[in-house]
Write an enzyme that holds these catalytic residues in place. Sequence first.
Site: not given
Ligand code: PGA
Length: 254
Positions: A170, A98
Amino acid sequence: MKKIIIGNWKLNLDHLEAIQLLQKINYSLPDNIEDKIEIILSPSFTSIRSLQTVISSDKLKIKLSSQNVSQFSSGAYTGEVSATQLKKLEIDYGIVGHSERRTLFNEIDLVINDKVNRLIENDIVPVFCFGERIEERKSGSYFNFIENQINEGLKGLRKDKVNKLVVAYEPIWAIGTGEVASLENIVEVLDFVKNIISKKPFFNEDNIKFIYGGSVSPDNAQEILNSKIIDGVLVGGASLDATKFVDIIKAVEL
Ligand code: PGA
């Protein structure tokens, strides 16, 4: 392909609050929706055991993911949690790489690759996250950046070992910012990544899911979740609100 929706609770909720939120989400879900959509919750380590107990005693079909895992199997590694320990808690998924781990805790591709391997060895499906920063997006160098993350993070995986894999785009500039990537942005990157992964020895069309995460909310979920090339979403902020999270799930056209 069955869509998957993962709620990443990050560093929020103690175990009692986590149980409450699980129950609220479960109560609000349309009947038998879990047979059509895979719903996964990713709480803090301290809540996993409590949620697992509720899930198994109430026979819920919601699944669990960890938010991280140690790159080591056991030994003198103070503060670490191993994939073997997590497997005993019956989790099905584990988030690795992540962007918050990469940027705030200096996790490099080599370490992420080890973590992917530890999960696979323990039959836990890695949710492998990747994505560019605003700098790469603006300079147009994001394809190179992403290709490198994929090649290094998923290095050396073997087809006979990788039963399932989730690959999550992401973009860092879209995480927790309220700025969602456009459908064009997402499709462009996922197409690019699918093409890279389709050439890997571990590639198996039926067992790899390509999902998106970054400011997913009930307002944008419909467009994202109903695109044929996006297999699901990783939801951060909105997953802490049962109504919003369930509205995102309901956005999938079945
Ligand atoms: P968010 O986070 O939906 O708050 O933007 C997504 C994530 O970190 O997976």
